[in-house]
Design an enzyme around this catalytic site. Structure first.
Site, PDB file in Angstrom:
ATOM      1  N   ASP A   1       5.255 -30.212 -39.531  1.00  0.00           N
ATOM      2  CA  ASP A   1       4.664 -31.380 -38.906  1.00  0.00           C
ATOM      3  C   ASP A   1       4.551 -32.448 -39.995  1.00  0.00           C
ATOM      4  O   ASP A   1       4.590 -32.142 -41.188  1.00  0.00           O
ATOM      5  CB  ASP A   1       3.290 -31.014 -38.336  1.00  0.00           C
ATOM      6  CG  ASP A   1       2.595 -32.192 -37.674  1.00  0.00           C
ATOM      7  OD1 ASP A   1       3.256 -32.926 -36.923  1.00  0.00           O
ATOM      8  OD2 ASP A   1       1.390 -32.375 -37.925  1.00  0.00           O
TER       9      ASP A   1
ATOM     10  N   ASP B   1       2.322 -35.816 -39.793  1.00  0.00           N
ATOM     11  CA  ASP B   1       1.047 -36.507 -39.983  1.00  0.00           C
ATOM     12  C   ASP B   1      -0.077 -35.528 -40.273  1.00  0.00           C
ATOM     13  O   ASP B   1      -0.249 -34.521 -39.581  1.00  0.00           O
ATOM     14  CB  ASP B   1       0.728 -37.333 -38.740  1.00  0.00           C
ATOM     15  CG  ASP B   1       1.769 -38.416 -38.510  1.00  0.00           C
ATOM     16  OD1 ASP B   1       2.092 -39.132 -39.464  1.00  0.00           O
ATOM     17  OD2 ASP B   1       2.273 -38.528 -37.371  1.00  0.00           O
TER      18      ASP B   1
END
Length: 217
Positions: free
Chosen positions: A7, A9
């Site tokens: 991922d 953020d």
């Protein structure tokens, strides 16, 4: 070759690039500052709480892209990278990426944030494979709409399944690193789910299921 999925953020970055782009265009007065900031913050809080309506959010956040030329957007994004993103590219994240690269793993970033924002960030991390929410274009300009399945929650699984089919890949010995309870569908599928500086809900789930919990901060 194992698949190492990250991922973006609040995982590889010490912040949220989508929300930061909203703050950047407010600061630059590219949008109405007061109105846009209030809605941007409200959507971000919905995301953190796990109740974001992704289609309504995309209609909001992609509209400014349609109002400016591609050349102007690229210039703004370069400034955004310097001012907002480069300072939050975590050294420990770079080291984690290096470890997987040295092991011969296939590296991928998978993110709900749109490709306009995230493609330059993926390049800065040296990761070529990016699955992101897609922005529609027509005649060289953004339309303000998304296209394809948003790369969000179960949509990440759908987009990844398609990519694996097209690239003869599997989830054998796979890794996924994420901070968010929104990524539970994909975390639950991989062999090595890792909660990275997780939100409270994901931390509780990870601890209850014996998943690794890691900090890159």
């Amino acid at each position: 070759m194992a698949l190492a999925i990250f991922d973006l953020d609040n995982t590889l970055l010490g912040g949220d690039s989508d929300h930061l782009w909203g703050e950047f265009i407010v600061e630059q007065r590219i949008v109405d500052p007061a109105v846009y900031k209030e809605r941007n913050d409200a959507f971000f809080n919905d995301y953190l709480a796990g109740r974001l309506d992704i289609q309504i959010y995309l209609s909001f956040c992609l509209q400014p892209l349609a109002e400016h030329s591609a050349e102007q957007l690229v210039a703004w994004h370069a400034q955004f990278m310097r001012e907002k993103i480069e300072p939050i590219m975590l050294p420990a994240a770079r080291e984690l990426i290096r470890k997987h690269r040295d092991a011969g793993d296939t590296l991928m970033i998978i993110t709900a944030t749109n490709r306009f924002i995230t493609a330059p960030i993926a390049r800065a991390f040296g990761i070529d494979i990016l699955l992101a929410t897609e922005c529609e274009k027509a005649d060289g300009r953004y339309t303000g709409h998304s296209t394809d399945i948003p790369c969000f929650r179960d949509g990440k699984v759908t987009r990844l399944d398609r990519w694996m089919l097209e690239n003869s890949q599997s989830l054998d010995d796979s890794w996924f690193y994420s901070d968010s309870i929104n990524d539970l569908p994909l975390l639950s599928l991989v062999d090595h789910p890792v909660a990275v500086d997780p939100d409270d809900k994901l931390r509780a789930h990870a601890e209850a299921n014996g998943w690794q919990v890691l900090s890159l901060r």
